[in-house]
Design a protein around this motif. Structure first.
Motif, PDB file in Angstrom:
ATOM      1  N   ARG A 121      -8.254  -4.310  -4.241  1.00 11.54           N
ATOM      2  CA  ARG A 121      -9.695  -4.584  -4.405  1.00 11.54           C
ATOM      3  C   ARG A 121      -9.966  -5.846  -5.212  1.00 11.54           C
ATOM      4  O   ARG A 121     -10.820  -6.647  -4.874  1.00 11.54           O
ATOM      5  CB  ARG A 121     -10.373  -3.420  -5.112  1.00 11.54           C
ATOM      6  CG  ARG A 121     -10.597  -2.215  -4.230  1.00 11.54           C
ATOM      7  CD  ARG A 121     -11.117  -1.098  -5.107  1.00 11.54           C
ATOM      8  NE  ARG A 121     -11.051   0.184  -4.448  1.00 11.54           N
ATOM      9  CZ  ARG A 121     -12.103   0.801  -3.945  1.00 11.54           C
ATOM     10  NH1 ARG A 121     -13.285   0.259  -4.028  1.00 11.54           N
ATOM     11  NH2 ARG A 121     -11.969   1.975  -3.367  1.00 11.54           N
ATOM     12  N   GLU A 122      -9.248  -5.979  -6.351  1.00 12.46           N
ATOM     13  CA  GLU A 122      -9.560  -7.103  -7.252  1.00 12.46           C
ATOM     14  C   GLU A 122      -8.814  -8.377  -6.871  1.00 12.46           C
ATOM     15  O   GLU A 122      -9.314  -9.471  -7.051  1.00 12.46           O
ATOM     16  CB  GLU A 122      -9.182  -6.746  -8.691  1.00 12.46           C
ATOM     17  CG  GLU A 122      -9.709  -5.415  -9.152  1.00 12.46           C
ATOM     18  CD  GLU A 122     -10.892  -5.567 -10.079  1.00 12.46           C
ATOM     19  OE1 GLU A 122     -10.979  -6.595 -10.760  1.00 12.46           O
ATOM     20  OE2 GLU A 122     -11.712  -4.637 -10.101  1.00 12.46           O
ATOM     21  N   ARG A 123      -7.567  -8.198  -6.382  1.00 13.73           N
ATOM     22  CA  ARG A 123      -6.752  -9.387  -6.104  1.00 13.73           C
ATOM     23  C   ARG A 123      -6.674  -9.707  -4.614  1.00 13.73           C
ATOM     24  O   ARG A 123      -6.187 -10.754  -4.235  1.00 13.73           O
ATOM     25  CB  ARG A 123      -5.346  -9.206  -6.690  1.00 13.73           C
ATOM     26  CG  ARG A 123      -5.321  -8.959  -8.204  1.00 13.73           C
ATOM     27  CD  ARG A 123      -5.768 -10.172  -9.002  1.00 13.73           C
ATOM     28  NE  ARG A 123      -4.856 -11.278  -8.850  1.00 13.73           N
ATOM     29  CZ  ARG A 123      -3.887 -11.604  -9.716  1.00 13.73           C
ATOM     30  NH1 ARG A 123      -3.751 -10.913 -10.829  1.00 13.73           N
ATOM     31  NH2 ARG A 123      -3.095 -12.624  -9.493  1.00 13.73           N
ATOM     32  N   ASN A 124      -7.104  -8.756  -3.806  1.00 15.03           N
ATOM     33  CA  ASN A 124      -7.160  -8.995  -2.362  1.00 15.03           C
ATOM     34  C   ASN A 124      -5.792  -9.298  -1.745  1.00 15.03           C
ATOM     35  O   ASN A 124      -5.688 -10.040  -0.765  1.00 15.03           O
ATOM     36  CB  ASN A 124      -8.148 -10.142  -2.076  1.00 15.03           C
ATOM     37  CG  ASN A 124      -8.645 -10.117  -0.643  1.00 15.03           C
ATOM     38  OD1 ASN A 124      -8.699  -9.054  -0.027  1.00 15.03           O
ATOM     39  ND2 ASN A 124      -8.980 -11.273  -0.105  1.00 15.03           N
ATOM     40  N   ASN A 178      -2.868  -3.406   2.640  1.00 18.06           N
ATOM     41  CA  ASN A 178      -4.254  -3.330   2.195  1.00 18.06           C
ATOM     42  C   ASN A 178      -5.085  -2.776   3.351  1.00 18.06           C
ATOM     43  O   ASN A 178      -5.060  -3.348   4.444  1.00 18.06           O
ATOM     44  CB  ASN A 178      -4.746  -4.734   1.809  1.00 18.06           C
ATOM     45  CG  ASN A 178      -6.081  -4.718   1.118  1.00 18.06           C
ATOM     46  OD1 ASN A 178      -6.864  -3.769   1.278  1.00 18.06           O
ATOM     47  ND2 ASN A 178      -6.358  -5.734   0.337  1.00 18.06           N
ATOM     48  N   PRO A 179      -5.789  -1.635   3.149  1.00 16.41           N
ATOM     49  CA  PRO A 179      -6.552  -1.065   4.262  1.00 16.41           C
ATOM     50  C   PRO A 179      -7.692  -1.974   4.718  1.00 16.41           C
ATOM     51  O   PRO A 179      -8.151  -1.871   5.853  1.00 16.41           O
ATOM     52  CB  PRO A 179      -7.098   0.255   3.705  1.00 16.41           C
ATOM     53  CG  PRO A 179      -6.976   0.150   2.223  1.00 16.41           C
ATOM     54  CD  PRO A 179      -5.878  -0.840   1.930  1.00 16.41           C
ATOM     55  N   VAL A 180      -8.101  -2.874   3.831  1.00 16.02           N
ATOM     56  CA  VAL A 180      -9.147  -3.826   4.222  1.00 16.02           C
ATOM     57  C   VAL A 180      -8.455  -5.124   4.614  1.00 16.02           C
ATOM     58  O   VAL A 180      -7.611  -5.623   3.859  1.00 16.02           O
ATOM     59  CB  VAL A 180     -10.117  -4.092   3.048  1.00 16.02           C
ATOM     60  CG1 VAL A 180     -11.157  -5.134   3.440  1.00 16.02           C
ATOM     61  CG2 VAL A 180     -10.751  -2.804   2.592  1.00 16.02           C
ATOM     62  N   GLU A 181      -8.790  -5.619   5.791  1.00 18.36           N
ATOM     63  CA  GLU A 181      -8.187  -6.878   6.271  1.00 18.36           C
ATOM     64  C   GLU A 181      -8.335  -7.946   5.197  1.00 18.36           C
ATOM     65  O   GLU A 181      -9.429  -8.152   4.667  1.00 18.36           O
ATOM     66  CB  GLU A 181      -8.921  -7.305   7.543  1.00 18.36           C
ATOM     67  CG  GLU A 181      -8.300  -8.474   8.253  1.00 18.36           C
ATOM     68  CD  GLU A 181      -7.212  -8.049   9.261  1.00 18.36           C
ATOM     69  OE1 GLU A 181      -6.680  -8.935   9.898  1.00 18.36           O
ATOM     70  OE2 GLU A 181      -6.922  -6.849   9.372  1.00 18.36           O
TER      71      GLU A 181
END
Ligand SMILES: CC(C)(COP(=O)(O)OP(=O)(O)OC[C@H]1O[C@@H](n2cnc3c(N)ncnc32)[C@H](O)[C@@H]1OP(=O)(O)O)[C@@H](O)C(=O)NCCC(=O)NCCS
Length: 184
Positions: A121-124, A178-181
């Motif tokens: 979330r924070e570091r992507n 990461n579940p978010v692309e």
């Protein structure tokens, strides 16, 4: 620099006061079984110094884990850039090392979830990896609890393990996407 908090734990940057309890932990043959055995004070101090430098550069690193209630030193955990070249690098790893008396309380899984969350979330970061000597079942169990998965084709012989420790060479690699692309 990064401080993470969970219901029972705090992970915060290294300070000089952590050297003593970390040295005690690194003197325990059971804890150090998969790192080639207990380490000298000089080696432990060098590790802490390098962590202090790297946490400043990377914003987070393998860093101390303390109990919220008592501030007792539990061990270290965190995320870090993999500093050697392998088929899976460049990569960011998640890792852990706890004092023996603090095993079996779910502490690593608890702080591990917080680091996964922070990494994605924070570091992507697009992916985290974790690796261990192939028979380090406790560490592999943590990876599985955190949702990491294993493809045997990823396993590797760790270049930094000395040749006189052949039983510690073979490593398993686990990955978590990461579940978010990842954004560009
Ligand atoms: C790898 C290591 C960090 C794992 O520690 P751990 O305490 O087993 O891991 P967790 O924090 O996930 O705890 C899980 C255990 O706590 C128990 N537990 C107790 N209370 C719990 C709670 N509230 N929540 C979750 N689990 C709990 C679980 O049942 C599990 O016990 P089990 O192993 O008997 O099934 C530890 O063994 C270690 O430091 N090893 C030496 C260093 C090392 O090899 N590091 C890895 C190098 S790759």
């Amino acid at each position: 620099m990064t401080t993470l908090e969970t219901p029972r734990l705090i992970s915060r940057p290294w300070t000089e006061v952590d050297i003593e309890p970390f040295f005690a932990l690194c003197s325990d043959p059971e804890v150090m079984r998969y790192f080639g055995g207990p380490q000298s004070r000089e080696k432990v101090e060098a590790t802490v110094r390098s962590c202090i430098e790297l946490q400043a550069r990377f914003g987070v690193w393998l860093q101390p884990l303390v109990l919220k209630e008592t501030s007792a030193f539990v061990g270290m955990a965190g995320i870090a850039e993999v500093l050697f070249e392998e088929h899976f690098t460049p990569a960011v790893e998640i890792g852990w090392r706890l004092a023996r008396k603090h095993w079996g309380h779910g502490y690593v899984t608890e702080i591990g979830k917080a680091f996964v969350d922070y990494a994605f979330r924070e570091r992507n970061f697009g992916e985290l990896v974790s690796f261990a000597v192939q028979d380090n079942e406790r560490s592999i169990a943590v990876m599985k609890r955190l949702g990491f998965t294993h493809d045997p084709a990823d396993d590797f012989d760790h270049k930094r393990v000395p040749d006189d420790l052949p039983h510690l060479k073979r490593h398993v690699l686990y990955r978590l996407k990461n579940p978010v692309e990842k954004s560009a």
